[in-house]
Design a protein around this motif. Structure first.
Motif, PDB file in Angstrom:
ATOM      1  N   GLU A  69      13.195  51.553 -29.416  1.00 28.40           N
ATOM      2  CA  GLU A  69      12.111  51.867 -30.354  1.00 28.40           C
ATOM      3  C   GLU A  69      10.775  51.313 -29.837  1.00 28.40           C
ATOM      4  N   LYS A 128      18.653  49.025 -29.899  1.00 27.99           N
ATOM      5  CA  LYS A 128      17.828  49.906 -30.731  1.00 27.99           C
ATOM      6  C   LYS A 128      16.381  49.414 -30.747  1.00 27.99           C
ATOM      7  N   ILE A 129      16.203  48.112 -30.900  1.00 29.86           N
ATOM      8  CA  ILE A 129      14.853  47.535 -30.901  1.00 29.86           C
ATOM      9  C   ILE A 129      14.152  47.821 -29.576  1.00 29.86           C
ATOM     10  N   LYS A 137      13.854  54.672 -40.991  1.00 27.65           N
ATOM     11  CA  LYS A 137      13.000  55.023 -39.860  1.00 27.65           C
ATOM     12  C   LYS A 137      12.257  53.769 -39.413  1.00 27.65           C
ATOM     13  N   THR A 138      12.387  53.433 -38.158  1.00 27.08           N
ATOM     14  CA  THR A 138      11.765  52.224 -37.622  1.00 27.08           C
ATOM     15  C   THR A 138      10.239  52.295 -37.739  1.00 27.08           C
ATOM     16  N   ASN A 139       9.648  51.169 -38.084  1.00 26.10           N
ATOM     17  CA  ASN A 139       8.188  51.092 -38.181  1.00 26.10           C
ATOM     18  C   ASN A 139       7.679  49.976 -37.264  1.00 26.10           C
ATOM     19  N   ILE A 140       6.662  50.290 -36.464  1.00 29.47           N
ATOM     20  CA  ILE A 140       6.076  49.295 -35.552  1.00 29.47           C
ATOM     21  C   ILE A 140       4.571  49.269 -35.764  1.00 29.47           C
ATOM     22  N   ILE A 160       7.972  44.800 -35.795  1.00 28.46           N
ATOM     23  CA  ILE A 160       8.894  45.925 -35.846  1.00 28.46           C
ATOM     24  C   ILE A 160       9.825  45.739 -37.041  1.00 28.46           C
ATOM     25  N   THR A 161       9.926  46.778 -37.868  1.00 31.62           N
ATOM     26  CA  THR A 161      10.806  46.753 -39.033  1.00 31.62           C
ATOM     27  C   THR A 161      11.937  47.750 -38.814  1.00 31.62           C
ATOM     28  N   VAL A 162      13.167  47.258 -38.834  1.00 35.58           N
ATOM     29  CA  VAL A 162      14.350  48.098 -38.602  1.00 35.58           C
ATOM     30  C   VAL A 162      15.377  47.853 -39.698  1.00 35.58           C
ATOM     31  N   ASP A 163      16.337  48.759 -39.808  1.00 31.70           N
ATOM     32  CA  ASP A 163      17.344  48.615 -40.865  1.00 31.70           C
ATOM     33  C   ASP A 163      18.502  47.714 -40.466  1.00 31.70           C
ATOM     34  N   TYR A 191      14.622  50.705 -44.623  1.00 28.81           N
ATOM     35  CA  TYR A 191      13.852  51.374 -43.578  1.00 28.81           C
ATOM     36  C   TYR A 191      14.802  52.126 -42.650  1.00 28.81           C
TER      37      TYR A 191
END
Length: 228
Positions: free
Chosen positions: A118, A114-115, A93-96, A105-108, A91
């Motif tokens: 976002e 960063k969290i 690109k962050t997905n929330i 929240i999904t982050v790399d 991922y």
């Protein structure tokens, strides 16, 4: 008592005082208002200043720092949601997403800053959607409509209305209960006609929202919970 404050002069007709979240004071006044008159106004508000600064001290003592890790609690429209952090290197690109019982929240990579950033971006998008919908709901009570609706970082207030009817909302508004959000919306829309907090202004708010004091009190009590 010694009072330090930030003075902002602008094209306005009246003087006002605002207390920031950290207890700092902002005074806004007309361009040509004399300094002596500004000082007299602040002196007349000395009791209010002391009370508000003491309230802020007490809230800061009770403040629980949000650590933004799995299980951390975040507010959305007055309800607490546990945060679930998913690390997925695919991922970029962050997905929330928000489900019925959590915010995911999904982050790399696990990066607290960063969290945090976002999540702020996500809240800003949610906020503009909610306040735009609520403004449309209450528009029937007003002759004028907002020239522009924006969401931004505001430390000292929930929202503000400019002289030309642009409304600027604090992104944290969407953390509040929907009844409190509606109060913020009506409050700012009443500034279309009254660019102050006169008796006429508050009468206008009350005519539309008879229980506005309860909603306003909710923000005062719960505002400290809407930070991270």
């Amino acid at each position: 008592m010694k009072v330090e404050f930030e003075l902002i002069r602008s094209r306005r007709k009246s003087i006002s005082i605002t207390m920031k979240y950290d207890g700092g004071i902002i005074v806004r006044c007309p361009l040509r208002m004399k300094n002596d008159d500004v000082i007299k106004f602040i002196q007349s508000k000395s009791e209010w200043i002391m009370i508000k600064q003491q309230e802020i001290k007490e809230m800061q003592k009770a403040k629980v720092e949000r650590t933004l890790e799995n299980g951390s609690s975040l507010m959305f429209l007055g309800k607490e949601y546990p945060l679930e952090i998913i690390i997925n290197e695919l991922y970029k690109k962050t997905n929330i997403t928000k489900t019925e019982d959590k915010i995911i929240i999904t982050v790399d990579i696990y990066d607290k800053e960063k969290i945090k950033e976002e999540l702020k971006k996500w809240y800003k998008v949610q906020c503009i959607n909610v306040v735009t919908e609520r403004i449309a709901l209450y528009q029937k009570y007003f002759r004028d409509s907002p020239k522009e609706i924006k969401v931004k970082e505001q430390k000292s207030r929930w929202a503000s209305c400019t002289y030309d009817n642009r409304i600027l909302f604090n992104w944290r508004c969407v953390m509040a209960d929907i009844n409190a959000v509606d109060y913020i919306v009506v409050h700012e829309m009443c500034h279309f006609e009254y660019k102050n907090h006169s008796k006429e202004f508050w009468n206008s708010v009350e005519n539309i929202m008879p229980d506005y004091k309860i909603r306003k009190q909710w923000l005062k009590v719960n505002g400290i919970r809407m930070e991270f």
